[in-house]
Scaffold this motif. Structure first.
Motif, short mmCIF file in Angstrom:
data_model
loop_
_atom_site.label_atom_id
_atom_site.label_comp_id
_atom_site.label_asym_id
_atom_site.label_seq_id
_atom_site.Cartn_x
_atom_site.Cartn_y
_atom_site.Cartn_z
N ASP A 87 0.81 -1.21 0.00
CA ASP A 87 0.00 0.00 0.00
C ASP A 87 0.85 1.27 0.00
N ARG A 102 -6.38 -5.93 -4.01
CA ARG A 102 -5.43 -5.43 -3.02
C ARG A 102 -4.56 -6.56 -2.50
N SER A 116 -2.12 -1.69 -6.33
CA SER A 116 -2.25 -0.38 -5.68
C SER A 116 -3.54 0.31 -6.11
N TRP A 173 -7.28 -0.54 -8.90
CA TRP A 173 -7.92 -1.48 -9.82
C TRP A 173 -9.06 -0.79 -10.54
N HIS A 216 -4.65 1.89 -1.97
CA HIS A 216 -5.54 0.98 -2.71
C HIS A 216 -6.75 1.78 -3.21
#
Length: 409
Positions: free
Chosen positions: A31, A202, A207, A209, A248
């Motif tokens: 993250d 995640r 990082s 999507w 994320h």
């Protein structure tokens, strides 16, 4: 003996739990690669696969000279079409005509400008445009990207099985390979949201999507061709707000601000262009939902209306707020939609959007914000501050969004 077996079972269960938790913990540790949503320029919508090292250098120069780098747009994302196949050792190589100096030299140049370089691949043998993908070569390609100095990988999912478990597995394999590559490379999961990546991306090392199919240069799909307009993607993103946070992010795809319907992939499926009111709404809502901001217009020949939207520092500050929360929709009667996003410093971001094709008026009781008697409203687009008591009211043009930062007084 029974006691010893019991202790043994407990020990086995304990260490098994550690082993099962380790991959997830390692994935969540990534993250830190994108504590705020990545910002930059992506090549696909404007240039498709007509790209070259000369073009990327010109874009890097322009991002610095035109103030985009200073505003936070740090990445140049090279999309599909850079690949030249594999050499005799199966190392992936750039197209020698498009990138004669190689990717390492190009990355060095981009880094010398204070920028970061992203690249593209696919979790299958071929990419969406039919170039060389990374399936079966994840570790090798990750090491290559690291040696080149790549900072970000957009990993697509064309020509791959339409199964969520397989997608998780393939992305996890690349996520692990990037982590072991010796360089910090953020992973963008480009699966288009169809296999519920919010549930697994995640953990796979992503990082960010994608939440939808590719954005098109239009307000919404009115011809039923399946294209994703601005409003379509907002609708898809709305219920997903709880999945966003530092490191994320919900990727709503590229900004189409300034494309003006001038061709390219964004013009497919009814993408004939938007008004600048609609482009401003895209910027507003992408920032409210904490989406990555990837410009995709003709950066080398842009107009001032485009720059006004993309370089709005107050809007960017909402997107990049350290708290990292995405906006949630407030249940409110009427045509207009109301969104709230909690910001650092005990502030709120408030967006009021008119999704309809007609002008709308709205009277918004400030009780939807909190219990204070008075609030300072900072209009992010007009750059004006006013004090409000009990109610905010205003008129919105079709497809317009007003955004405020709000502080109790």
């Amino acid at each position: 003996m029974t006691c010893q077996l019991s202790k043994l079972r407990k020990a086995v269960l304990f260490f098994s739990a550690l082993l099962l938790a380790a991959p997830a913990s390692a994935a969540l540790g990534r993250d830190s690669l994108a504590l705020t949503p990545p910002m930059g320029f992506m090549t696909w919508n404007k240039y498709k696969d007509d790209i070259s090292e000369q073009l990327i250098r010109r874009i890097a120069d322009r991002m610095v000279s035109a103030g985009y780098a200073k505003a936070g747009y740090k990445y140049i994302f090279i999309d599909d079409g850079w690949q030249g196949g594999r050499d005799k050792r199966n190392n992936i190589i750039p197209d020698p005509v498009k990138f004669p100096s190689g990717m390492k030299a190009l990355a060095d140049y981009v880094h010398s400008k204070g920028l970061l370089l992203g690249i593209y691949s696919d979790a299958a043998r071929l990419t969406c445009a039919g170039y060389t993908g990374s399936y079966g070569f994840e570790k090798q390609d990750a090491r290559t990207f690291a040696e080149w100095g790549i900072d970000y990988l957009k990993y697509d999912y064309c020509h791959a099985p339409s199964d969520s478990a397989v997608a998780h597995q393939r992305y996890r394999k690349m996520g692990d390979a990037l982590q072991d590559s010796g360089r910090k490379i953020a992973l963008g999961v480009c699966e288009w949201g169809q296999l519920n990546p919010e549930r697994w991306a995640r953990q796979a090392g992503g990082s960010l999507w994608r939440v939808s199919y590719d954005v098109r240069d239009m307000w919404k799909d009115i011809v039923g061709q399946g294209g994703m307009g601005i409003l379509d993607i907002i609708d898809i993103t709305e219920p997903l707000y709880k999945y966003a946070g530092p490191g994320h992010w919900l990727d709503m795809d590229m900004l189409i601000v300034g494309l003006d319907g001038k061709g390219g992939p964004s013009s497919d499926l009814g993408g004939g262009g938007c008004t600048y009111t609609e482009y401003q709404t895209q910027m507003s809502m992408w920032c409210m939902f904490a989406s990555p901001l990837a410009m995709s217009h003709d950066l080398l020949n842009e107009n001032e209306a485009t720059r006004r939207i993309l370089l709005n520092k107050e809007m960017i500050a909402i997107n990049q707020d350290a708290l990292g929360e995405a906006a949630r929709r407030v249940d409110f009667p009427g045509v207009c939609r109301v969104y709230l996003r909690r910001l650092s410093g005990n502030r709120l971001a408030l967006a009021v959007m008119n999704p309809s094709d007609k002008p709308q008026g709205i009277r918004l009781p400030l009780s939807v914000i909190g219990k204070a008697q008075k609030y300072a409203f900072r209009d992010v687009w007009e750059h004006k501050t006013t004090l409000r008591h009990k109610i905010w009211q205003g008129d919105l043009q079709p497809h317009e969004t007003k955004v405020f930062t709000v502080t109790a007084r």
